[in-house]
Design an enzyme around this catalytic site. Sequence first.
Site, PDB file in Angstrom:
ATOM      1  N   GLY A  16      81.057   7.178 -60.089  1.00 11.39           N
ATOM      2  CA  GLY A  16      80.526   6.379 -61.191  1.00 11.39           C
ATOM      3  C   GLY A  16      80.515   4.882 -60.931  1.00 11.39           C
ATOM      4  O   GLY A  16      80.419   4.093 -61.874  1.00 11.39           O
ATOM      5  N   SER A  17      80.567   4.463 -59.650  1.00 13.87           N
ATOM      6  CA  SER A  17      80.588   3.012 -59.414  1.00 13.87           C
ATOM      7  C   SER A  17      79.250   2.369 -59.748  1.00 13.87           C
ATOM      8  O   SER A  17      79.212   1.214 -60.185  1.00 13.87           O
ATOM      9  CB  SER A  17      81.015   2.691 -57.975  1.00 13.87           C
ATOM     10  OG  SER A  17      80.031   3.076 -57.049  1.00 13.87           O
ATOM     11  N   ASN A  18      78.151   3.091 -59.543  1.00 15.51           N
ATOM     12  CA  ASN A  18      76.845   2.538 -59.945  1.00 15.51           C
ATOM     13  C   ASN A  18      76.769   2.386 -61.465  1.00 15.51           C
ATOM     14  O   ASN A  18      76.270   1.386 -61.972  1.00 15.51           O
ATOM     15  CB  ASN A  18      75.711   3.426 -59.440  1.00 15.51           C
ATOM     16  CG  ASN A  18      75.292   3.052 -58.027  1.00 15.51           C
ATOM     17  OD1 ASN A  18      74.782   1.959 -57.802  1.00 15.51           O
ATOM     18  ND2 ASN A  18      75.542   3.942 -57.081  1.00 15.51           N
ATOM     19  N   LYS A  95      72.737  17.048 -59.574  1.00 13.16           N
ATOM     20  CA  LYS A  95      71.953  18.210 -59.984  1.00 13.16           C
ATOM     21  C   LYS A  95      70.499  17.817 -60.186  1.00 13.16           C
ATOM     22  O   LYS A  95      70.200  16.659 -60.499  1.00 13.16           O
ATOM     23  CB  LYS A  95      72.515  18.773 -61.297  1.00 13.16           C
ATOM     24  CG  LYS A  95      73.968  19.176 -61.195  1.00 13.16           C
ATOM     25  CD  LYS A  95      74.143  20.405 -60.331  1.00 13.16           C
ATOM     26  CE  LYS A  95      75.606  20.744 -60.143  1.00 13.16           C
ATOM     27  NZ  LYS A  95      75.801  21.859 -59.210  1.00 13.16           N
ATOM     28  N   ILE A  97      67.033  17.640 -62.204  1.00 14.36           N
ATOM     29  CA  ILE A  97      66.624  17.548 -63.606  1.00 14.36           C
ATOM     30  C   ILE A  97      65.590  18.638 -63.878  1.00 14.36           C
ATOM     31  O   ILE A  97      64.649  18.821 -63.104  1.00 14.36           O
ATOM     32  CB  ILE A  97      66.016  16.151 -63.888  1.00 14.36           C
ATOM     33  CG1 ILE A  97      67.038  15.046 -63.599  1.00 14.36           C
ATOM     34  CG2 ILE A  97      65.482  16.059 -65.309  1.00 14.36           C
ATOM     35  CD1 ILE A  97      68.230  15.038 -64.523  1.00 14.36           C
ATOM     36  N   ASN A 111      66.387   7.094 -60.404  1.00 10.44           N
ATOM     37  CA  ASN A 111      67.469   7.513 -59.510  1.00 10.44           C
ATOM     38  C   ASN A 111      67.693   6.413 -58.482  1.00 10.44           C
ATOM     39  O   ASN A 111      66.784   5.621 -58.194  1.00 10.44           O
ATOM     40  CB  ASN A 111      67.095   8.812 -58.794  1.00 10.44           C
ATOM     41  CG  ASN A 111      68.215   9.336 -57.930  1.00 10.44           C
ATOM     42  OD1 ASN A 111      69.387   9.338 -58.348  1.00 10.44           O
ATOM     43  ND2 ASN A 111      67.901   9.767 -56.729  1.00 10.44           N
ATOM     44  N   HIS A 113      68.902   6.000 -54.470  1.00 11.87           N
ATOM     45  CA  HIS A 113      69.163   6.747 -53.235  1.00 11.87           C
ATOM     46  C   HIS A 113      69.683   5.774 -52.188  1.00 11.87           C
ATOM     47  O   HIS A 113      69.111   4.692 -52.015  1.00 11.87           O
ATOM     48  CB  HIS A 113      67.880   7.426 -52.750  1.00 11.87           C
ATOM     49  CG  HIS A 113      68.100   8.290 -51.550  1.00 11.87           C
ATOM     50  ND1 HIS A 113      68.683   9.542 -51.655  1.00 11.87           N
ATOM     51  CD2 HIS A 113      67.871   8.086 -50.233  1.00 11.87           C
ATOM     52  CE1 HIS A 113      68.773  10.062 -50.439  1.00 11.87           C
ATOM     53  NE2 HIS A 113      68.295   9.203 -49.565  1.00 11.87           N
ATOM     54  N   ASP A 154      63.847  12.991 -54.232  1.00  7.04           N
ATOM     55  CA  ASP A 154      63.663  11.672 -53.594  1.00  7.04           C
ATOM     56  C   ASP A 154      62.207  11.314 -53.326  1.00  7.04           C
ATOM     57  O   ASP A 154      61.916  10.541 -52.416  1.00  7.04           O
ATOM     58  CB  ASP A 154      64.460  11.600 -52.269  1.00  7.04           C
ATOM     59  CG  ASP A 154      65.937  11.870 -52.480  1.00  7.04           C
ATOM     60  OD1 ASP A 154      66.451  11.553 -53.565  1.00  7.04           O
ATOM     61  OD2 ASP A 154      66.574  12.406 -51.557  1.00  7.04           O
TER      62      ASP A 154
HETATM   63  C1  GRF Z   1      75.535   6.478 -54.416  1.00  7.97           C
HETATM   64  O1  GRF Z   1      75.513   6.198 -53.045  1.00  7.97           O
HETATM   65  C2  GRF Z   1      74.162   6.883 -54.866  1.00  7.97           C
HETATM   66  O2  GRF Z   1      73.137   6.244 -54.203  1.00  7.97           O
HETATM   67  C3  GRF Z   1      74.140   8.332 -54.538  1.00  7.97           C
HETATM   68  O3  GRF Z   1      75.447   8.785 -54.812  1.00  7.97           O
HETATM   69  C4  GRF Z   1      76.368   7.712 -54.721  1.00  7.97           C
HETATM   70  C5  GRF Z   1      77.079   7.648 -56.029  1.00  7.97           C
HETATM   71  O4  GRF Z   1      78.096   6.710 -56.070  1.00  7.97           O
HETATM   72  N1  GRF Z   1      73.074   8.999 -55.248  1.00  7.97           N
HETATM   73  P1  GRF Z   1      78.790   6.416 -57.468  1.00  7.97           P
HETATM   74  O5  GRF Z   1      79.162   7.725 -58.130  1.00  7.97           O
HETATM   75  O6  GRF Z   1      77.839   5.611 -58.299  1.00  7.97           O
HETATM   76  O7  GRF Z   1      80.028   5.624 -57.121  1.00  7.97           O
END
Ligand code: GRF
Length: 205
Positions: A16-18, A95, A97, A111, A113, A154
Amino acid sequence: MSTEPLRIAVLASHGGSNMQAIMDRIADGQLNARIVLVISNNSKSGAIERVRQAGLPWQHLSSRTHADPAALDEAICQALESVHAELVVLAGYMKKIGPQTLEAFKGRILNIHPALLPRHGGPGMYGIHPHESVLAESDAESGATVHVIDGNYDQGKIVAQRRVPVMPGDTPQTLQQRVLAIEHGIYADVIGEIVAGKLTLPLVD
Ligand code: GRF
Protein backbone atom coordinates in the site's frame (compact mmCIF):
# COMPACT_ATOMS: atom_id res chain seq x y z
CA MET A 1 -12.44 23.03 -12.07
CA SER A 2 -14.66 21.61 -9.37
CA THR A 3 -14.09 22.67 -5.78
CA GLU A 4 -15.60 19.42 -4.49
CA PRO A 5 -12.87 16.89 -3.66
CA LEU A 6 -12.45 14.20 -6.33
CA ARG A 7 -13.97 10.98 -4.96
CA ILE A 8 -11.34 8.26 -5.22
CA ALA A 9 -11.66 4.55 -4.47
CA VAL A 10 -8.47 2.52 -4.11
CA LEU A 11 -8.00 -1.21 -4.68
CA ALA A 12 -4.84 -2.61 -3.10
CA SER A 13 -3.47 -6.04 -2.26
CA HIS A 14 -0.07 -5.57 -0.65
CA GLY A 15 2.06 -2.97 1.06
CA GLY A 16 0.00 0.00 0.00
CA SER A 17 2.90 2.44 -0.38
CA ASN A 18 1.41 3.88 -3.58
CA MET A 19 -1.90 4.40 -1.78
CA GLN A 20 -0.02 5.99 1.12
CA ALA A 21 1.65 8.46 -1.25
CA ILE A 22 -1.79 9.56 -2.46
CA MET A 23 -3.09 9.76 1.12
CA ASP A 24 -0.08 11.91 2.07
CA ARG A 25 -0.60 14.27 -0.87
CA ILE A 26 -4.26 14.70 0.20
CA ALA A 27 -3.28 15.21 3.85
CA ASP A 28 -0.72 17.85 2.82
CA GLY A 29 -3.52 19.81 1.19
CA GLN A 30 -1.84 19.45 -2.22
CA LEU A 31 -4.53 17.26 -3.75
CA ASN A 32 -8.20 18.18 -3.65
CA ALA A 33 -9.41 14.60 -3.38
CA ARG A 34 -10.94 12.24 -0.87
CA ILE A 35 -10.46 8.49 -0.55
CA VAL A 36 -14.04 7.34 -0.15
CA LEU A 37 -13.35 3.61 -0.06
CA VAL A 38 -10.47 1.13 -0.06
CA ILE A 39 -11.13 -2.39 -1.27
CA SER A 40 -8.66 -5.19 -0.69
CA ASN A 41 -8.69 -8.88 -1.49
CA ASN A 42 -6.31 -9.26 1.44
CA SER A 43 -7.59 -8.03 4.79
CA LYS A 44 -4.19 -8.67 6.39
CA SER A 45 -2.30 -6.55 3.86
CA GLY A 46 -0.11 -3.61 4.76
CA ALA A 47 -2.51 -1.51 2.72
CA ILE A 48 -5.41 -2.33 5.06
CA GLU A 49 -3.21 -1.69 8.08
CA ARG A 50 -2.48 1.80 6.72
CA VAL A 51 -6.18 2.35 6.03
CA ARG A 52 -7.16 1.31 9.56
CA GLN A 53 -4.61 3.73 11.00
CA ALA A 54 -5.91 6.55 8.82
CA GLY A 55 -9.52 5.74 9.74
CA LEU A 56 -10.60 5.39 6.11
CA PRO A 57 -13.55 3.22 5.07
CA TRP A 58 -12.56 -0.15 3.65
CA GLN A 59 -14.01 -3.48 2.58
CA HIS A 60 -12.57 -6.93 2.15
CA LEU A 61 -13.88 -8.37 -1.10
CA SER A 62 -12.27 -11.48 -2.52
CA SER A 63 -12.88 -15.04 -3.66
CA ARG A 64 -13.28 -15.81 0.06
CA THR A 65 -16.20 -13.44 0.44
CA HIS A 66 -17.59 -14.21 -3.05
CA ALA A 67 -16.58 -17.58 -4.53
CA ASP A 68 -18.27 -16.87 -7.85
CA PRO A 69 -16.20 -14.42 -9.96
CA ALA A 70 -19.32 -12.75 -11.38
CA ALA A 71 -20.71 -12.22 -7.87
CA LEU A 72 -17.38 -10.75 -6.77
CA ASP A 73 -17.36 -8.43 -9.77
CA GLU A 74 -20.91 -7.32 -8.93
CA ALA A 75 -20.01 -6.75 -5.27
CA ILE A 76 -16.99 -4.64 -6.21
CA CYS A 77 -19.02 -2.65 -8.74
CA GLN A 78 -21.82 -2.03 -6.24
CA ALA A 79 -19.37 -1.00 -3.53
CA LEU A 80 -17.76 1.53 -5.89
CA GLU A 81 -21.14 2.84 -7.04
CA SER A 82 -22.47 3.10 -3.48
CA VAL A 83 -19.72 5.60 -2.58
CA HIS A 84 -20.09 7.46 -5.91
CA ALA A 85 -16.45 6.90 -6.83
CA GLU A 86 -15.36 9.16 -9.68
CA LEU A 87 -11.93 7.60 -10.04
CA VAL A 88 -10.78 4.07 -9.19
CA VAL A 89 -7.08 3.71 -8.46
CA LEU A 90 -5.43 0.30 -8.55
CA ALA A 91 -2.40 0.45 -6.28
CA GLY A 92 -0.64 -2.89 -6.24
CA TYR A 93 -3.94 -4.70 -6.81
CA MET A 94 -3.17 -8.24 -7.87
CA LYS A 95 -6.57 -9.31 -9.23
CA LYS A 96 -8.22 -8.69 -12.56
CA ILE A 97 -11.14 -6.27 -12.67
CA GLY A 98 -14.33 -7.98 -13.82
CA PRO A 99 -16.38 -7.00 -16.88
CA GLN A 100 -19.27 -5.41 -14.96
CA THR A 101 -16.94 -3.05 -13.07
CA LEU A 102 -14.95 -2.32 -16.23
CA GLU A 103 -18.09 -1.31 -18.09
CA ALA A 104 -19.53 0.77 -15.25
CA PHE A 105 -16.22 2.61 -14.69
CA LYS A 106 -14.93 2.74 -18.26
CA GLY A 107 -12.08 5.23 -18.52
CA ARG A 108 -12.14 5.81 -14.77
CA ILE A 109 -9.90 2.97 -13.56
CA LEU A 110 -6.16 3.65 -13.41
CA ASN A 111 -3.31 1.27 -12.73
CA ILE A 112 0.38 1.80 -12.11
CA HIS A 113 2.92 -0.59 -13.55
CA PRO A 114 6.57 -0.60 -12.48
CA ALA A 115 8.09 -0.57 -15.98
CA LEU A 116 7.89 1.40 -19.21
CA LEU A 117 4.92 -0.24 -20.91
CA PRO A 118 4.48 -1.78 -23.39
CA ARG A 119 7.81 -3.31 -22.36
CA HIS A 120 7.81 -5.74 -19.44
CA GLY A 121 4.03 -5.92 -19.07
CA GLY A 122 1.38 -8.62 -19.37
CA PRO A 123 0.60 -11.81 -17.49
CA GLY A 124 3.26 -12.77 -14.95
CA MET A 125 4.84 -9.30 -14.94
CA TYR A 126 4.15 -8.47 -11.32
CA GLY A 127 6.25 -8.08 -8.19
CA ILE A 128 9.96 -8.47 -8.87
CA HIS A 129 9.46 -9.96 -12.36
CA PRO A 130 9.36 -6.77 -14.47
CA HIS A 131 12.63 -5.66 -12.87
CA GLU A 132 14.24 -9.05 -13.55
CA SER A 133 13.05 -8.73 -17.12
CA VAL A 134 14.54 -5.22 -17.53
CA LEU A 135 17.94 -6.47 -16.34
CA ALA A 136 17.74 -9.65 -18.43
CA GLU A 137 17.14 -7.53 -21.54
CA SER A 138 19.96 -5.11 -20.58
CA ASP A 139 17.64 -2.10 -20.89
CA ALA A 140 19.37 1.23 -20.22
CA GLU A 141 16.36 2.61 -18.40
CA SER A 142 13.17 1.61 -16.66
CA GLY A 143 10.39 3.57 -15.01
CA ALA A 144 6.73 3.68 -14.11
CA THR A 145 3.61 3.80 -16.26
CA VAL A 146 0.16 5.01 -15.25
CA HIS A 147 -2.45 3.61 -17.60
CA VAL A 148 -6.17 3.10 -17.99
CA ILE A 149 -7.47 -0.40 -17.28
CA ASP A 150 -9.25 -1.94 -20.25
CA GLY A 151 -9.50 -5.62 -19.34
CA ASN A 152 -6.23 -6.81 -20.84
CA TYR A 153 -3.22 -6.94 -18.55
CA ASP A 154 -1.19 -3.74 -18.83
CA GLN A 155 -2.58 -2.78 -22.25
CA GLY A 156 -4.87 0.20 -21.67
CA LYS A 157 -4.21 3.77 -22.79
CA ILE A 158 -1.00 5.17 -21.30
CA VAL A 159 -1.62 8.34 -19.31
CA ALA A 160 1.90 9.09 -18.01
CA GLN A 161 5.37 7.62 -17.81
CA ARG A 162 8.44 8.56 -15.79
CA ARG A 163 11.92 7.15 -16.34
CA VAL A 164 14.83 6.10 -14.17
CA PRO A 165 18.26 4.93 -15.34
CA VAL A 166 19.37 1.35 -14.85
CA MET A 167 22.67 1.56 -12.92
CA PRO A 168 25.69 -0.69 -13.24
CA GLY A 169 25.47 -3.33 -10.52
CA ASP A 170 21.67 -3.03 -10.19
CA THR A 171 19.87 -6.06 -8.86
CA PRO A 172 16.14 -6.54 -9.44
CA GLN A 173 15.66 -5.33 -5.86
CA THR A 174 17.66 -2.10 -6.20
CA LEU A 175 15.91 -1.31 -9.45
CA GLN A 176 12.54 -2.05 -7.83
CA GLN A 177 13.27 0.46 -5.06
CA ARG A 178 14.32 3.17 -7.53
CA VAL A 179 11.17 2.63 -9.60
CA LEU A 180 8.90 2.51 -6.53
CA ALA A 181 10.21 5.91 -5.42
CA ILE A 182 9.08 7.52 -8.68
CA GLU A 183 5.79 5.62 -8.67
CA HIS A 184 4.87 7.51 -5.53
CA GLY A 185 5.25 10.85 -7.29
CA ILE A 186 3.80 10.06 -10.68
CA TYR A 187 0.54 8.53 -9.42
CA ALA A 188 -0.33 11.51 -7.25
CA ASP A 189 0.73 13.86 -10.08
CA VAL A 190 -1.67 12.20 -12.52
CA ILE A 191 -4.51 12.48 -10.02
CA GLY A 192 -3.54 16.12 -9.54
CA GLU A 193 -3.88 16.67 -13.30
CA ILE A 194 -7.37 15.15 -13.19
CA VAL A 195 -8.30 17.40 -10.26
CA ALA A 196 -6.91 20.42 -12.13
CA GLY A 197 -8.92 19.53 -15.25
CA LYS A 198 -5.82 18.97 -17.39
CA LEU A 199 -6.95 15.36 -17.82
CA THR A 200 -10.67 14.78 -18.22
CA LEU A 201 -12.60 11.79 -16.94
CA PRO A 202 -13.47 9.39 -18.43
CA LEU A 203 -10.03 8.88 -19.97
CA VAL A 204 -10.92 7.45 -23.38
CA ASP A 205 -9.09 7.48 -26.71
C1 GRF B 1 4.11 -1.34 -7.22
O1 GRF B 1 5.38 -1.55 -7.75
C2 GRF B 1 3.11 -1.25 -8.34
O2 GRF B 1 3.60 -0.67 -9.49
C3 GRF B 1 2.79 -2.68 -8.60
O3 GRF B 1 2.81 -3.28 -7.32
C4 GRF B 1 3.62 -2.54 -6.43
C5 GRF B 1 2.76 -2.19 -5.27
O4 GRF B 1 3.44 -1.54 -4.25
N1 GRF B 1 1.57 -2.80 -9.35
P1 GRF B 1 2.59 -0.94 -3.04
O5 GRF B 1 1.62 -1.99 -2.54
O6 GRF B 1 1.90 0.29 -3.53
O7 GRF B 1 3.62 -0.61 -1.98
